[in-house]
Scaffold this active site. Structure first.
Site, PDB file in Angstrom:
ATOM      1  N   ARG A 132       0.833  -1.214   0.000  1.00 55.67           N
ATOM      2  CA  ARG A 132       0.000   0.000   0.000  1.00 55.67           C
ATOM      3  C   ARG A 132       0.862   1.256   0.000  1.00 55.67           C
ATOM      4  NH1 ARG A 132      -5.321  -2.106   3.497  1.00 55.67           N
ATOM      5  NH2 ARG A 132      -6.073  -3.283   1.679  1.00 55.67           N
ATOM      6  N   TYR A 187      -6.834   0.073  -6.869  1.00 58.97           N
ATOM      7  CA  TYR A 187      -6.261  -1.247  -6.544  1.00 58.97           C
ATOM      8  C   TYR A 187      -5.517  -1.266  -5.203  1.00 58.97           C
ATOM      9  CZ  TYR A 187      -1.931   0.108  -9.252  1.00 58.97           C
ATOM     10  OH  TYR A 187      -0.813   0.688  -9.755  1.00 58.97           O
ATOM     11  N   GLU A 188      -5.155  -2.432  -4.789  1.00 61.31           N
ATOM     12  CA  GLU A 188      -4.489  -2.641  -3.482  1.00 61.31           C
ATOM     13  C   GLU A 188      -5.380  -2.150  -2.336  1.00 61.31           C
ATOM     14  OE1 GLU A 188      -1.647  -4.406  -3.776  1.00 61.31           O
ATOM     15  OE2 GLU A 188      -1.879  -4.664  -1.619  1.00 61.31           O
ATOM     16  N   GLY A 189      -6.694  -2.427  -2.469  1.00 61.20           N
ATOM     17  CA  GLY A 189      -7.685  -1.934  -1.502  1.00 61.20           C
ATOM     18  C   GLY A 189      -8.141  -0.555  -1.922  1.00 61.20           C
TER      19      GLY A 189
END
Lengths: 600, 600
Positions: free
Chosen positions: A299, A440-442
């Protein structure tokens, strides 16, 4: 698209003033590193990215990727850049020396992420995903697996990926259905379809090491039944030689808004019916836990993309504003077309981009240094405190920086006027490339829910309270700093008040009604990011002023940091208080509109 | 991309509550029109755009435009839609009945602009540019010219354009160099290159009427030496027959970020060396004055694009949020994937889009109705007051709505998660299409300078003061409106205070130092737009509540207006006060950074 000039002066100032790089170099395991070594490495790396990586960015976007019979073609120039990356050994920079790595602190890896991503967002996805896979293998694979996979991935001769998403399982990873059937020899056969796999297939490297989340038979539903597997493109013999092609296939590539040169793959595992051979990492059913352990780094890396795209857009817009002449600036001689940088409104846009760039770099490098302390500090208490701090900062780094990156690359277009809308100019590419990072990535909404649902109340709120206490301490330092800092102090103090009010409201009401807390999550994250950015810019400005007073460093550069901090405090920090209404409104009005009544 | 459902309920409510459509129908020249006629027309028009225009939007974007040997090919589907548009006679709606027009009020044209642009931003550019050219011809061409050109343009058998921009003359129109050489027969020969000409060349219509800004010999420099010419693609005989192809050529098309289906042309006039035959409109050297007269309509039309792109993005995102299931909403049964519309953070995004859509529609329709009053009111004083009001509102309509359109179509992508980044989904197209509107027809920075430099101080500030007095009056009305309106009243009152403070500061300091006023122009425009949007939503909500209380209309729809107004007032209106620091900071810090020090 203009050239990229790695901003080493800015980078070094933030490393010294915000990351406390000399303290990081003093941590156990980093004894072989000091500020001068890092300086030298950054000089070389900057030259590399400017000469080798930056030139592939626009041509790569124009050429794009294609797939035929499962073979993915990436832009021609990407191959040369990748080969030179391997040759120069940059992939190794922060990896474990036991497997051929350079053993530099993580914060240096973050600087490299910035430099690579600013040079070419699309190209940098390959090395960055490989670092993510390396982190997972290093932390959780067994020694045998490490010996097989780490050395070649560290040299970047092999690349790595993460395979999480399936059509029905995006944010909801627990809904994935890819199956892993155990075999007598201890391996597994993998069947299922993964989507949105970045650099999932290509010919840039000899091998691709897929890390795949899948379910073993009779696993519990949801995230608790997920395990993590190594699925190499080519199976690796005991002697390291490459063997049979594994049974998965790239079915198609996505046609994306941006990052045209980064192949985003649909991968079908067990496509021929045999099943792809996979090797369990660690224990069964621990896949999500392993992934979560990786998330702070991943993140943070995505947050860096917000910085990178802003830096590149700023450089391009600033060059254009110096060169393009339109209209006459106030006070310029009659009959003259002025460079547009002389118009106040263009300066506002440039200084906004400049200020956010400084703010983001401070936050991201602080976050990275905090992770280094969490990993390496000799004192367990200090490790834990740093780990908690990193947990708090990471969702802000990810979401705030990527939202800001979209906004700032949009300003980059605006400065170019009509030419900004023409693809050849290159300003539009930054904006298109920027738009995936908040997703993306949460998603950034998930980051906000993580911040409010978990991080705000962590350790009874003390992690949050300690951060706010540090901000208070900087506000006190500003009292001594002279008139040029008065508005910075006042702006920070007001923003901090608003932030505390919002945090208290969320903590109190969130217990009684979680929907109320979730309703305020996104505006709370915005206020948090905006405040922390301003706080760190104030610290950077104090450091810059100290250097000016001591006659150290280049005065114009340092003075710009003070101006940017003041501009930010006076003009951008009021956004913090403006979020308070949204943070404390609760969910009532959101749910008073029937679900099907938002549009006609 | 999902279907488009024209939001007639919303449109009618705003026409009645905000535009006072029955009063508009009472103006001289509109005697043949009443609310019921308009209702009927809108029903038919809505069916037309949904069935004929909306389906061409995504396929058009995918197919794009191309040019070969000067011949421009537009998407196949664009031809069918254009032919049906001509057949149905929609181009005539608000045009002069003396030339075959329908004579509807301008506000109905604005509704049509919205419906066409929401159905397909790219396709609608053709009819919209034609309306702009019609406006100019109707106002300034002589009777003979009108008889030749108006009827066929009104039917949309011929299209029209505006040719302003040249490579060195973008925002700085006065720098243009295209030449017009007078001939013995009273015509001119035109030589020069124009760029960024929307629908400048295509095969959709029999003829294209180019309106071209150029300089006659020995004209004064700058905007004072510019004249306006008609340059038809095919010369028109006295009997209306089409004659020789005029001497200009489309050299190339721009590769744009969005609007791929709208041909943006480089046109070379006098390309063969002979010169393109042009006909002077009105008097020599009055070209810029004529253009400025057209600007209120043109800028209002661009503002509508911000609304249109938001409406379409909202409809698509709302549909997706009802259908897509991810995660479990708070309170939902265990083991269930909830539609994402049940997550508070997704609702926040949808309600934000909903609220801004209402706010923009109110502003734009009010602006359009004000122009109708300015054109048609029997009392000269009322005409002048309306004209002044329109002058004040127009830069806000143009800039605020188009900035908001970019922000809201970005939220539309975010709601789609990873699928939002995939072009086939269609959410990305809205965002790409949205990005030109803040740039063309006067950049939003230029709108802000117009607002602060001219409009704020118009008539000694009384135009502004009267608008603020009306806002105060609405705030007073809200006292009687009950508890559900308390926060709306408080939010508006606070925002109005901030606005007044900002306006006073700019008026006072702008006189002494114009750079200080220009430095605050963009944030001032944002605060103004944000406040006016909130004010009009409050009026809309009061009207909706009155209808609910009287048992008129569909309660859920009306109640949503009240909720949206409250949400806006509590959560989006605080942005007004947050601009105050930027509005009143002056230009010092902007110019303290050396021009070449914004980036590395």
């Amino acid at each position: 698209m203009s050239d990229y000039r790695p901003p080493l002066e800015d980078i070094r100032l933030v490393l010294e003033e915000i990351s406390d790089i000399s303290a990081i170099c003093g941590l156990p395991g980093y004894e072989h590193v000091d500020s001068e070594t890092i300086d030298g490495v950054l000089d070389e790396l900057a030259r590399f990215v400017a000469e080798v990586v930056a030139p592939v960015n626009q041509v790569g976007d124009q050429e794009g990727c294609s797939v035929a019979d499962g073979v993915v073609t990436t832009p021609e120039a990407f191959h040369t850049a990748w080969d030179k990356f391997v040759e120069a050994g940059w992939g190794a920079i922060s990896q474990d020396p036991n497997y051929g790595g350079g053993g530099f602190p993580g914060v240096v890896q973050t600087v490299m992420t910035e430099l690579l991503a600013t040079a070419s967002r699309a190209w940098s996805m390959g090395p960055m995903l490989t670092v993510g896979a390396l982190d997972a293998l290093h932390a959780f694979a067994d020694e045998g697996q490490k010996e097989v996979y780490l050395p070649k991935m560290i040299t970047a001769e092999w690349s790595g990926t993460m395979n999480l998403t399936e059509p029905q399982a995006g944010s909801d990873v627990g809904a994935l259905t890819t199956r892993a059937l155990p075999q007598d020899d201890g391996s597994y056969l993998i069947f299922g379809t993964k989507i949105f796999i970045t650099f999932g297939e290509h010919e840039l490297t000899e091998n691709i090491i897929q890390l795949v989340l899948a379910r073993t038979p009779e696993s519990p539903p949801g995230t608790k039944g997920i395990s993590l597997f190594i699925v190499p493109k080519y199976l690796v013999g005991d002697d390291g030689s490459l063997g049979a092609r594994n049974d998965y296939r790239c079915l198609s590539l996505e046609h994306k808004l941006g990052l045209h040169a980064s192949p985003t793959c649909v991968l079908s595992y067990g496509d021929s019916g045999d099943g792809a051979v996979g090797f369990l990492i660690g224990e069964e059913h621990q896949g999500m836990r392993y992934m979560f352990k990786m998330m702070n780094n991943a993140r943070l890396g995505v947050g860096v993309e917000g910085l990178a795209v802003t830096e590149r857009a700023l450089q391009q817009a600033a060059d254009y504003a110096l060169e393009r002449r339109q209209g006459r600036a106030i006070g310029a001689p009659a009959g003259e077309q002025s460079p547009i940088v002389e118009h106040a409104d263009v300066r506002r846009m440039l200084l906004t981009m400049r200020a956010y760039t400084d703010a983001m770099r401070c936050l991201l490098y602080l976050n990275a240094a905090t992770i280094d302390v969490a990993n390496r500090h000799p004192d367990p208490g200090a490790r834990q405190a740093a780990s908690d701090r990193a947990e708090l900062l990471t969702p802000i780094s990810k979401a705030w920086c990527t939202d800001v990156g979209v906004e700032m690359s949009s300003l980059g277009i605006q400065i170019h006027g009509g030419y900004g809308y023409i693809e050849e100019t290159g300003a539009a590419q930054h904006w298109r490339d920027s738009r995936i990072s908040p997703i993306y990535e949460g998603t950034n909404g998930i980051q906000a829910m993580d911040l409010v649902g978990r991080k705000l109340t962590m350790n009874g709120g003390s992690v949050m309270a300690e951060l706010l206490a540090e901000i208070t301490s900087t506000i006190n330092d500003l009292v001594e700093a002279g008139d040029g800092f008065t508005s910075i102090r006042e702006g920070l103090a007001d923003a901090l008040d608003a932030m505390q009010e919002g945090g208290v409201w969320l903590a109190a009401n969130g217990l009684a009604n979680p929907v109320d807390a979730m309703a305020g999550a996104t505006p709370f994250l915005r206020m948090f990011g905006q405040l922390v950015g301003g706080w760190l810019m104030a610290r950077l400005a104090l450091g810059a002023q100290r250097r000016i007073d001591a006659g150290e460093g280049e005065t114009t550069h340092l003075a710009t940091k003070v101006v940017a901090a003041r501009f930010y405090a006076e003009q951008l920090l009021p956004i913090v208080r403006a979020q308070l209404g949204a943070v404390t409104a609760g969910g009532r009005d959101l749910f008073e509109v029937p679900a099907d009544a938002f549009s006609a």
